[in-house]
Structure formats: structure tokens, C-alpha cells
Design a protein around this motif. Structure first.
Motif, PDB file in Angstrom:
ATOM      1  N   ASN A  22       0.848  -1.201   0.000  1.00  0.00           N
ATOM      2  CA  ASN A  22       0.000   0.000   0.000  1.00  0.00           C
ATOM      3  C   ASN A  22       0.880   1.247   0.000  1.00  0.00           C
ATOM      4  O   ASN A  22       0.942   1.989   0.989  1.00  0.00           O
ATOM      5  CB  ASN A  22      -0.911   0.001   1.242  1.00  0.00           C
ATOM      6  N   PRO A  23       1.579   1.522  -1.096  1.00  0.00           N
ATOM      7  CA  PRO A  23       2.531   2.634  -1.131  1.00  0.00           C
ATOM      8  C   PRO A  23       1.894   4.005  -0.929  1.00  0.00           C
ATOM      9  O   PRO A  23       2.580   4.949  -0.513  1.00  0.00           O
ATOM     10  CB  PRO A  23       3.146   2.524  -2.536  1.00  0.00           C
ATOM     11  N   GLU A  24       0.589   4.114  -1.191  1.00  0.00           N
ATOM     12  CA  GLU A  24      -0.076   5.417  -1.051  1.00  0.00           C
ATOM     13  C   GLU A  24      -0.374   5.769   0.410  1.00  0.00           C
ATOM     14  O   GLU A  24      -0.811   6.875   0.716  1.00  0.00           O
ATOM     15  CB  GLU A  24      -1.386   5.422  -1.840  1.00  0.00           C
ATOM     16  N   LEU A  25      -0.123   4.833   1.330  1.00  0.00           N
ATOM     17  CA  LEU A  25      -0.445   5.064   2.734  1.00  0.00           C
ATOM     18  C   LEU A  25       0.332   6.234   3.341  1.00  0.00           C
ATOM     19  O   LEU A  25      -0.216   7.041   4.080  1.00  0.00           O
ATOM     20  CB  LEU A  25      -0.161   3.809   3.555  1.00  0.00           C
ATOM     21  N   ASP A  26       1.629   6.304   3.051  1.00  0.00           N
ATOM     22  CA  ASP A  26       2.473   7.372   3.594  1.00  0.00           C
ATOM     23  C   ASP A  26       2.323   7.467   5.116  1.00  0.00           C
ATOM     24  O   ASP A  26       1.973   8.515   5.668  1.00  0.00           O
ATOM     25  CB  ASP A  26       2.116   8.707   2.935  1.00  0.00           C
ATOM     26  N   LEU A  27       2.588   6.354   5.797  1.00  0.00           N
ATOM     27  CA  LEU A  27       2.399   6.288   7.242  1.00  0.00           C
ATOM     28  C   LEU A  27       3.487   7.032   7.998  1.00  0.00           C
ATOM     29  O   LEU A  27       4.669   6.918   7.684  1.00  0.00           O
ATOM     30  CB  LEU A  27       2.376   4.829   7.697  1.00  0.00           C
ATOM     31  N   GLY A  28       3.072   7.787   9.016  1.00  0.00           N
ATOM     32  CA  GLY A  28       4.016   8.426   9.914  1.00  0.00           C
ATOM     33  C   GLY A  28       4.553   7.427  10.913  1.00  0.00           C
ATOM     34  O   GLY A  28       4.156   6.249  10.931  1.00  0.00           O
ATOM     35  N   SER A  29       5.433   7.885  11.794  1.00  0.00           N
ATOM     36  CA  SER A  29       6.129   6.976  12.714  1.00  0.00           C
ATOM     37  C   SER A  29       5.184   6.213  13.627  1.00  0.00           C
ATOM     38  O   SER A  29       5.405   5.033  13.934  1.00  0.00           O
ATOM     39  CB  SER A  29       7.149   7.758  13.552  1.00  0.00           C
ATOM     40  N   ASP A  30       4.090   6.849  14.094  1.00  0.00           N
ATOM     41  CA  ASP A  30       3.184   6.144  15.011  1.00  0.00           C
ATOM     42  C   ASP A  30       1.761   6.065  14.469  1.00  0.00           C
ATOM     43  O   ASP A  30       0.825   5.752  15.217  1.00  0.00           O
ATOM     44  CB  ASP A  30       3.192   6.820  16.381  1.00  0.00           C
ATOM     45  N   ASP A  31       1.574   6.310  13.183  1.00  0.00           N
ATOM     46  CA  ASP A  31       0.222   6.267  12.603  1.00  0.00           C
ATOM     47  C   ASP A  31      -0.421   4.898  12.750  1.00  0.00           C
ATOM     48  O   ASP A  31      -1.585   4.768  13.133  1.00  0.00           O
ATOM     49  CB  ASP A  31       0.260   6.653  11.121  1.00  0.00           C
ATOM     50  N   LEU A  32       0.330   3.858  12.431  1.00  0.00           N
ATOM     51  CA  LEU A  32      -0.226   2.507  12.485  1.00  0.00           C
ATOM     52  C   LEU A  32      -0.541   2.105  13.922  1.00  0.00           C
ATOM     53  O   LEU A  32      -1.551   1.454  14.185  1.00  0.00           O
ATOM     54  CB  LEU A  32       0.729   1.504  11.842  1.00  0.00           C
ATOM     55  N   LEU A  33       0.312   2.496  14.861  1.00  0.00           N
ATOM     56  CA  LEU A  33       0.054   2.193  16.268  1.00  0.00           C
ATOM     57  C   LEU A  33      -1.233   2.870  16.725  1.00  0.00           C
ATOM     58  O   LEU A  33      -2.065   2.258  17.403  1.00  0.00           O
ATOM     59  CB  LEU A  33       1.232   2.652  17.134  1.00  0.00           C
ATOM     60  N   GLN A  34      -1.426   4.135  16.359  1.00  0.00           N
ATOM     61  CA  GLN A  34      -2.652   4.859  16.716  1.00  0.00           C
ATOM     62  C   GLN A  34      -3.877   4.162  16.133  1.00  0.00           C
ATOM     63  O   GLN A  34      -4.913   4.026  16.791  1.00  0.00           O
ATOM     64  CB  GLN A  34      -2.585   6.298  16.192  1.00  0.00           C
ATOM     65  N   LEU A  35      -3.741   3.699  14.903  1.00  0.00           N
ATOM     66  CA  LEU A  35      -4.840   3.001  14.242  1.00  0.00           C
ATOM     67  C   LEU A  35      -5.180   1.706  14.978  1.00  0.00           C
ATOM     68  O   LEU A  35      -6.354   1.427  15.274  1.00  0.00           O
ATOM     69  CB  LEU A  35      -4.460   2.698  12.795  1.00  0.00           C
ATOM     70  N   LEU A  36      -4.166   0.915  15.279  1.00  0.00           N
ATOM     71  CA  LEU A  36      -4.398  -0.367  15.946  1.00  0.00           C
ATOM     72  C   LEU A  36      -4.990  -0.186  17.336  1.00  0.00           C
ATOM     73  O   LEU A  36      -5.878  -0.926  17.753  1.00  0.00           O
ATOM     74  CB  LEU A  36      -3.082  -1.155  16.026  1.00  0.00           C
ATOM     75  N   GLN A  37      -4.507   0.809  18.056  1.00  0.00           N
ATOM     76  CA  GLN A  37      -5.044   1.058  19.397  1.00  0.00           C
ATOM     77  C   GLN A  37      -6.493   1.535  19.352  1.00  0.00           C
ATOM     78  O   GLN A  37      -7.236   1.369  20.324  1.00  0.00           O
ATOM     79  CB  GLN A  37      -4.162   2.079  20.123  1.00  0.00           C
TER      80      GLN A  37
END
Length: 250
Positions: free
Chosen positions: A63-78
Motif C-alpha cells: 500500500n505505497p499510497e499510505l504514507d504512514l508516519g512513525s506512530d500512525d499505524l500504532l494509533q490506528l491499531l489502538q
């Protein structure tokens, strides 16, 4: 744990309670559950099904268009895992953006609901709703911004970012509101004209005479009691005009 304590959110930094998938980004890895991720995102579900026996999913690669920041995925999962970190002013827009790219429709709905309830509509919020396809929020922003003049709208920094389609919708809503106000104004003008006509007729027909002059069927201009009777009639007509519901705003 008391109600005032901050709940402990999972960190996903190691294997835990039946975790069977590792979501990887350029900067971090998170141990999650295929069932949970699949339930929230049909896009990621398809990618998980294509993994075979592999238990790692490279999000940046798939998913190259995601452009995730350092803690974006963690925030999403939480947010999607119990005890479910609340959607707030600080994370709602970012979560909505990521949710859109990952087709997480329930998360998008919750973010949109938060923005509708807690944000004052602005041109910037309109553009955000337009970008993230938040139709209910977009409709609210269009309705709110349509109250401003075209000159005021053009002064905002986000005016040029509105798509032609949404600009047409905004102007259409504004025109409909102006048309409604015009009709209300025309009705008001007609009501006041009728009131003035009734006042004139009350005077010209010599109605409103006092008890003494009522026998001769006309009031006397030099009689204070007659003038007071006429005044009461005029006051009553004016009160009826001022209380008319057609003059109420939306």
C-alpha cells in the motif's frame, strides 16, 4: 482500575494472545491478529489471503499510497483493538485518511460522526470532507458555508480547492436560501400592505367611535375617547402583523 485512570492500550511490539500476523512498515513492526484486521479492512483481508504461509505483511510495499508516519499505524491499531482508544480532535482526521486508504469503512464512519458532532464547519473542513469522501460531513459544511457571501468565500485560502461539482452544490444551496428569503420578504411586504390598508379603512370609515359617538356611527376627531378607540384598533392590527409567523427565520 478506577474510572479516572487511563486505560492501558496494547503496544503490539511482541507476540501476544494468539497473534498470528506481523504488520510491518519502514519504521516498525506490530503483532496483530488476522481475524481482527480482516474484520476491519476488506482490502487488508485480501492481502492477508494472498500471503499463504507467510505471517508478515509489508504495508509500505502493498500500500505505497499510505504514507504512514512513525506512530500512525500504532494509533490506528489502538483505536480498533479493545479497550479502543477514543477518536479525538488530535487523531480523527489522520485516522479518517488512513481508514479511507485501507477501506476501513466502520472507522471512517466513526471519524465522520465525531467531526459532525464536534467540529464547526469551515471551508477547510469542507475540503477535507471532499478529499476523504465523507458525504454527510460534506453536506453539513456546504449548508453552513452557503450562508456566507461569495466574496467572503473567495477570501478563504481553501476556496480554490473546492471541486467544481461541490462549488456548484454550494452555490445552488445559497441560491435556494436567497430565493426562500426573497419569498418570505415578498410575503412580509404584502402583509404590511394589508395592515396599512386596514388601518386606513378603520380611519376613513369612521369606525372605532366611543360609546357617546357610536350612536351616530362615526368618530369625532376632537374626541379623545374616539381617538383612543382608534389607537387601540391600530395597535391590535400592528401586533397581529408583528406576530405573523411568515416573518420567522429558518
Amino acid at each position: 482500575m478506577s474510572s479516572e485512570e487511563t486505560p492501558e492500550y496494547p503496544t503490539f511490539n511482541e507476540e501476544w494472545e494468539f497473534s498470528d500476523l506481523v504488520l510491518k512498515t519502514a519504521s516498525a513492526s506490530y503483532h496483530v491478529h488476522k481475524a481482527v484486521i480482516s474484520m476491519w479492512s476488506p482490502l487488508l483481508k485480501n492481502q492477508i489471503l494472498q500471503l499463504g504461509d507467510d505471517e508478515e505483511l509489508e504495508l509500505d510495499a502493498t500500500n505505497p499510497e499510505l504514507d504512514l508516519g512513525s506512530d500512525d499505524l500504532l494509533q490506528l491499531l489502538q483505536t480498533i483493538y479493545p479497550p479502543n482508544k477514543p477518536i479525538s480532535e488530535s487523531n480523527c482526521e489522520r485516522l479518517a485518511t488512513i481508514g479511507n486508504k485501507l477501506h476501513m469503512f466502520e472507522l471512517i464512519r466513526r471519524c465522520e460522526e465525531y467531526l459532525i458532532k464536534n467540529r464547526t464547519p469551515t471551508m477547510a473542513l469542507l475540503v477535507f470532507a471532499q478529499t476523504e469522501h465523507l458525504s454527510k460531513l460534506l453536506a453539513k459544511c456546504i449548508d453552513y458555508c452557503s450562508k456566507q457571501s461569495l466574496e467572503e468565500l473567495r477570501k478563504t485560502t481553501d476556496y480554490d480547492k473546492i471541486t467544481p461539482q461541490n462549488l456548484c452544490k454550494l452555490l445552488e444551496v445559497r441560491c435556494l436560501k436567497m430565493e426562500k428569503k426573497l419569498k418570505r420578504s415578498e410575503m412580509r411586504s404584502w402583509e404590511l400592505t394589508c395592515t396599512l390598508r386596514a388601518i386606513y379603512e378603520s380611519w376613513s370609515k369612521k369606525e372605532g367611535a366611543c360609546i357617546t359617538h357610536r350612536r351616530i356611527g362615526m368618530h369625532q376627531e376632537n374626541c379623545n375617547d374616539c381617538l383612543h378607540a382608534i389607537r387601540r384598533q391600530i395597535d391590535k392590527l400592528c401586533e397581529l402583523a408583528l406576530d405573523n409567523p411568515s416573518d420567522q427565520s429558518d
